[in-house]
Scaffold this motif. Structure first.
Motif, PDB file in Angstrom:
ATOM      1  N   VAL A 187      -0.633 -14.281  48.521  1.00 46.55           N
ATOM      2  CA  VAL A 187       0.044 -13.452  49.518  1.00 46.55           C
ATOM      3  C   VAL A 187       1.174 -12.683  48.855  1.00 46.55           C
ATOM      4  CG1 VAL A 187       1.337 -13.463  51.691  1.00 46.55           C
ATOM      5  CG2 VAL A 187      -0.497 -15.135  51.321  1.00 46.55           C
ATOM      6  N   SER A 188       1.261 -11.391  49.173  1.00 46.47           N
ATOM      7  CA  SER A 188       2.398 -10.603  48.692  1.00 46.47           C
ATOM      8  C   SER A 188       3.031  -9.863  49.862  1.00 46.47           C
ATOM      9  CB  SER A 188       1.975  -9.624  47.593  1.00 46.47           C
ATOM     10  OG  SER A 188       1.040  -8.701  48.089  1.00 46.47           O
ATOM     11  N   VAL A 189       4.331  -9.646  49.752  1.00 49.15           N
ATOM     12  CA  VAL A 189       5.085  -8.908  50.758  1.00 49.15           C
ATOM     13  C   VAL A 189       5.681  -7.697  50.058  1.00 49.15           C
ATOM     14  CG1 VAL A 189       7.042  -8.950  52.356  1.00 49.15           C
ATOM     15  CG2 VAL A 189       5.609 -10.988  52.079  1.00 49.15           C
ATOM     16  N   ASN A 190       5.323  -6.540  50.532  1.00 49.10           N
ATOM     17  CA  ASN A 190       5.796  -5.282  49.941  1.00 49.10           C
ATOM     18  C   ASN A 190       5.515  -5.225  48.435  1.00 49.10           C
ATOM     19  OD1 ASN A 190       6.762  -4.488  52.477  1.00 49.10           O
ATOM     20  ND2 ASN A 190       8.681  -5.575  52.129  1.00 49.10           N
ATOM     21  N   GLY A 191       4.351  -5.750  48.038  1.00 50.75           N
ATOM     22  CA  GLY A 191       3.924  -5.679  46.647  1.00 50.75           C
ATOM     23  C   GLY A 191       4.436  -6.784  45.745  1.00 50.75           C
ATOM     24  N   VAL A 192       5.214  -7.732  46.285  1.00 50.01           N
ATOM     25  CA  VAL A 192       5.775  -8.828  45.496  1.00 50.01           C
ATOM     26  C   VAL A 192       5.179 -10.145  45.983  1.00 50.01           C
ATOM     27  CG1 VAL A 192       7.894 -10.033  44.827  1.00 50.01           C
ATOM     28  CG2 VAL A 192       7.923  -7.546  45.171  1.00 50.01           C
ATOM     29  N   GLY A 226     -12.147 -10.179  50.175  1.00 47.49           N
ATOM     30  CA  GLY A 226     -11.398  -8.970  49.835  1.00 47.49           C
ATOM     31  C   GLY A 226      -9.985  -9.036  50.381  1.00 47.49           C
ATOM     32  N   ALA A 227      -9.168  -8.131  49.917  1.00 49.57           N
ATOM     33  CA  ALA A 227      -7.767  -8.110  50.332  1.00 49.57           C
ATOM     34  C   ALA A 227      -7.634  -7.531  51.738  1.00 49.57           C
ATOM     35  CB  ALA A 227      -6.933  -7.298  49.352  1.00 49.57           C
ATOM     36  N   GLN A 228      -6.734  -8.111  52.507  1.00 49.99           N
ATOM     37  CA  GLN A 228      -6.394  -7.605  53.827  1.00 49.99           C
ATOM     38  C   GLN A 228      -4.918  -7.250  53.806  1.00 49.99           C
ATOM     39  OE1 GLN A 228      -7.590 -11.110  56.211  1.00 49.99           O
ATOM     40  NE2 GLN A 228      -8.788  -9.664  57.399  1.00 49.99           N
ATOM     41  N   GLU A 229      -4.564  -6.128  54.433  1.00 50.90           N
ATOM     42  CA  GLU A 229      -3.160  -5.734  54.481  1.00 50.90           C
ATOM     43  C   GLU A 229      -2.728  -5.617  55.936  1.00 50.90           C
ATOM     44  OE1 GLU A 229      -0.895  -2.929  51.658  1.00 50.90           O
ATOM     45  OE2 GLU A 229      -1.536  -1.682  53.339  1.00 50.90           O
ATOM     46  N   PHE A 230      -1.592  -6.236  56.236  1.00 52.39           N
ATOM     47  CA  PHE A 230      -1.048  -6.236  57.589  1.00 52.39           C
ATOM     48  C   PHE A 230       0.316  -5.576  57.578  1.00 52.39           C
ATOM     49  CE2 PHE A 230      -3.712 -10.003  57.012  1.00 52.39           C
ATOM     50  CZ  PHE A 230      -4.641  -9.808  58.033  1.00 52.39           C
ATOM     51  N   ALA A 231       0.553  -4.704  58.541  1.00 47.66           N
ATOM     52  CA  ALA A 231       1.831  -4.006  58.667  1.00 47.66           C
ATOM     53  C   ALA A 231       2.566  -4.538  59.891  1.00 47.66           C
ATOM     54  CB  ALA A 231       1.603  -2.504  58.811  1.00 47.66           C
ATOM     55  N   VAL A 232       3.787  -5.007  59.688  1.00 51.01           N
ATOM     56  CA  VAL A 232       4.610  -5.472  60.793  1.00 51.01           C
ATOM     57  C   VAL A 232       5.146  -4.240  61.521  1.00 51.01           C
ATOM     58  CG1 VAL A 232       6.632  -6.812  61.466  1.00 51.01           C
ATOM     59  CG2 VAL A 232       5.260  -7.525  59.487  1.00 51.01           C
TER      60      VAL A 232
END
Length: 85
Positions: free
Chosen positions: A39-44, A66-72
């Motif tokens: 898990v990464s947050v804002n690329g970190v 695969g990667a999933q991206e979630f936007a708060v």
């Protein structure tokens, strides 16, 4: 493309967001993903389940499918993403 996750109240902990977004089914599963640095947050890379997130944060989860991206997002600022919490 990121999946918007509306969060009422402005902030949410990372473990809670992972469950709300459907990336995991339990806190134990969230803990495992974090310990494996999936898990990464804002690329970190993030390993803290209690990390506070707010509108604008991007959470990426690397999974076998695969990667999933979630936007708060703040549901009051983006009416299209309103969800009852």
């Amino acid at each position: 493309m990121s999946i918007p996750v509306p969060v009422a109240g402005g902030t949410i902990r990372l473990g809670q967001l992972l469950k709300l977004a459907g990336a995991v089914e339990s806190g134990a599963e969230a803990r495992t993903l974090l310990l494996e640095e999936e898990v990464s947050v804002n690329g970190v890379v993030e390993t803290r389940r209690g990390r506070q997130l707010g509108p604008g944060d991007l959470v990426t989860v690397d999974q076998p499918t695969g990667a999933q991206e979630f936007a708060v997002v703040d549901p009051e600022e983006d009416p299209e993403t309103q969800r009852v919490m």
